[in-house]
Scaffold this motif. Structure first.
Motif, PDB file in Angstrom:
ATOM      1  N   ARG A 216       1.248  19.264 -18.836  1.00 34.18           N
ATOM      2  CA  ARG A 216       1.456  19.602 -17.343  1.00 34.18           C
ATOM      3  C   ARG A 216       0.974  21.228 -17.444  1.00 34.18           C
ATOM      4  O   ARG A 216       1.589  22.043 -17.942  1.00 34.18           O
ATOM      5  N   THR A 218      -0.590  24.461 -14.655  1.00 31.05           N
ATOM      6  CA  THR A 218      -1.032  25.072 -13.351  1.00 31.05           C
ATOM      7  C   THR A 218      -2.228  25.877 -13.235  1.00 31.05           C
ATOM      8  O   THR A 218      -2.287  26.533 -14.276  1.00 31.05           O
ATOM      9  N   GLU A 324      -0.864  21.724  -9.757  1.00 28.28           N
ATOM     10  CA  GLU A 324      -0.527  21.180 -11.115  1.00 28.28           C
ATOM     11  C   GLU A 324      -1.286  19.841 -11.651  1.00 28.28           C
ATOM     12  O   GLU A 324      -1.498  19.118 -10.759  1.00 28.28           O
ATOM     13  N   VAL A 325      -1.751  19.947 -12.744  1.00 29.02           N
ATOM     14  CA  VAL A 325      -2.521  18.716 -13.223  1.00 29.02           C
ATOM     15  C   VAL A 325      -2.062  18.351 -14.435  1.00 29.02           C
ATOM     16  O   VAL A 325      -1.482  19.247 -15.407  1.00 29.02           O
ATOM     17  N   LEU A 326      -2.386  17.301 -15.237  1.00 25.07           N
ATOM     18  CA  LEU A 326      -2.190  16.632 -16.364  1.00 25.07           C
ATOM     19  C   LEU A 326      -3.506  17.087 -17.241  1.00 25.07           C
ATOM     20  O   LEU A 326      -4.678  16.862 -17.000  1.00 25.07           O
ATOM     21  N   TYR A 327      -3.383  17.986 -18.645  1.00 24.34           N
ATOM     22  CA  TYR A 327      -4.376  18.396 -19.178  1.00 24.34           C
ATOM     23  C   TYR A 327      -4.277  17.667 -20.575  1.00 24.34           C
ATOM     24  O   TYR A 327      -3.239  17.956 -21.168  1.00 24.34           O
ATOM     25  N   VAL A 341      -6.349  15.481 -14.858  1.00 20.38           N
ATOM     26  CA  VAL A 341      -6.443  14.451 -13.963  1.00 20.38           C
ATOM     27  C   VAL A 341      -5.116  14.861 -12.953  1.00 20.38           C
ATOM     28  O   VAL A 341      -4.142  15.675 -13.298  1.00 20.38           O
ATOM     29  N   GLY A 342      -5.064  14.168 -11.804  1.00 21.41           N
ATOM     30  CA  GLY A 342      -3.772  14.282 -10.927  1.00 21.41           C
ATOM     31  C   GLY A 342      -4.354  14.428  -9.491  1.00 21.41           C
ATOM     32  O   GLY A 342      -5.288  14.628  -9.217  1.00 21.41           O
ATOM     33  N   PRO A 343      -3.302  14.630  -8.511  1.00 19.53           N
ATOM     34  CA  PRO A 343      -3.499  14.664  -6.997  1.00 19.53           C
ATOM     35  C   PRO A 343      -4.441  15.737  -6.831  1.00 19.53           C
ATOM     36  O   PRO A 343      -5.104  15.686  -5.815  1.00 19.53           O
TER      37      PRO A 343
END
Length: 405
Positions: A216, A218, A324-327, A341-343
């Motif tokens: 995770r 940012t 915040e995203v998943l990398y 990916v992520g909202p």
């Protein structure tokens, strides 16, 4: 040469390769060891082609009187003069003749020289010249990396002895194998960075390749795409599309990289990039704004150049968001993509889609505005919009046109 000395030199080459030494380091150590063993190399050149989007190959130059190995890189395009010099070189002779080596005793030579480089070497006091080409087997070839070519020159009063030439010829394949190893490592880094991005490439090459392995983070998020691209595809010749994409994507990529961002992927005519938090999200946002301004400035030059050449032109829209995203790695078992990916990424996509409907070259979210410290003196509200898949309406902004000039 004493067999023990020969073995020690070969072992030193292997150790250099196993310890990840560069091509220049391998050449420097090899030449130093040759001189210590009584083979008087004064100058050596070593070169190899490569697999690189811009470069065709590299040449490393070692001289006994200099401290550092000099590196010369040459591009894929070659001038008419460069082509003429290549065709008159001993390396071209070896490549086309299929021979593995060529020796020319400069000392005492009378008459014409078969290669232009030889009278130059004679004027500099060189006495003997050996050129070698170590070819790889078919399964060892990577791109244009199919051989290692080298020259070994001496100023010794009597030149090389035949025994020294024989010993040097026996040792060169060891050095060539080590150089190939270093070049392959360099190629792996180049290919990974070119297709994955800098940070992602470092992660993959360091072992982060497990499916679903992610962290995770940012970040400030960037998505840019071309305005009216679908219409262009339908109305211009297909062979004009790729150069157009390269010109416009080139401006975006250069600006993103220049300001600390990382391009993750190209989606058709779109570019997805991130500016990592790294403890200062405000700075990441401000760097993305600088990249935006730089990109749009460079695009003016791209449009002018293309228009003057009678080529199709268009414009670009850039959407900015933060979250915040998943990398990491996502995809199938035998085909993964290193991305985010992520909202927040989904919301960025929705914001980008609105850039066209509100006819703005730059558009960013309220969350981005807040994270960037307000941007109050530059921000112009575009109103509140309901974004598909986002629960609450979002206020969107653009930058004062004077900032984008």
């Amino acid at each position: 040469m004493d067999p023990k000395v020969f073995t020690n030199i070969a072992r030193a080459i292997a150790d250099a390769s196993l310890n990840g030494h560069s091509e220049g380091e391998i050449l420097s150590n090899f030449c130093s060891n040759l001189n210590e063993a009584g083979i008087p190399v004064k100058r050596a050149l070593l070169g190899a082609d490569t697999l690189h989007p811009v470069l065709a190959g590299r040449i490393f130059s070692w001289h006994a009187d200099k401290q550092d190995v000099e590196l010369y890189e040459f591009g894929r395009s070659i001038t008419e003069e460069g082509q003429r010099k290549w065709h008159s070189s001993p390396f071209y002779h070896l490549e086309t003749s299929g021979e593995d080596s060529l020796r020319f005793r400069i000392l005492g030579h009378n008459g014409d020289y078969p290669f232009p480089v030889l009278p130059e070497l004679a004027e500099q006091g060189y006495t003997d010249y050996l050129v070698t080409m170590t070819r790889f087997g078919e399964r060892a070839v990577i791109g244009q990396l199919n051989s290692v070519y080298a020259s070994w020159t001496t100023t010794h009063g009597e030149g090389y002895t035949d025994k020294q030439v024989e010993t040097l010829g026996a040792l060169i394949p060891f050095a060539a194998a080590a150089v190939r190893s270093a070049s392959v490592r360099r190629i792996a880094e180049t290919v990974a960075e070119t297709y994955l991005g800098r940070n992602a490439a470092q992660r993959v090459l360091s072992g982060t390749i497990g499916r679903g392995e992610a962290e995770r983070i940012t970040a400030a998020l960037w998505f840019s795409d071309l305005r009216g691209f679908t219409r262009l595809v339908d109305t211009v010749s297909p062979e004009l599309i790729m150069p157009l994409l390269n010109d416009y994507a080139g401006a975006a990529v250069s600006a993103i990289h220049a300001h600390g961002g990382e391009v993750l992927k190209f989606v058709g005519d779109g570019v997805l990039a991130i500016f990592r938090d790294d403890g200062n999200l405000q700075n990441a946002c401000l760097q993305s704004i600088k990249a935006l301004k730089s990109c749009l400035r460079d695009l003016r030059e791209v449009r002018n150049r293309r228009a003057n050449a009678g080529l199709p032109v268009t414009d670009m829209s850039v959407a900015l968001h933060v979250g915040e995203v998943l990398y990491g790695n996502f995809g199938g078992e035998d085909r993964l993509d290193f991305t985010v990916v992520g909202p927040a990424v989904n919301e960025l996509s929705r914001i980008s889609g609105l850039a066209r409907s509100v006819d703005q070259r730059a558009i960013y979210s309220a969350a981005f505005k807040q994270a960037a410290g307000g941007l109050n003196e530059y921000a112009i509200s575009l109103g509140r919009y309901a974004l598909r898949g986002v629960e609450n309406p979002s206020e969107l902004f653009t930058l004062d046109p004077s900032v984008l000039r």
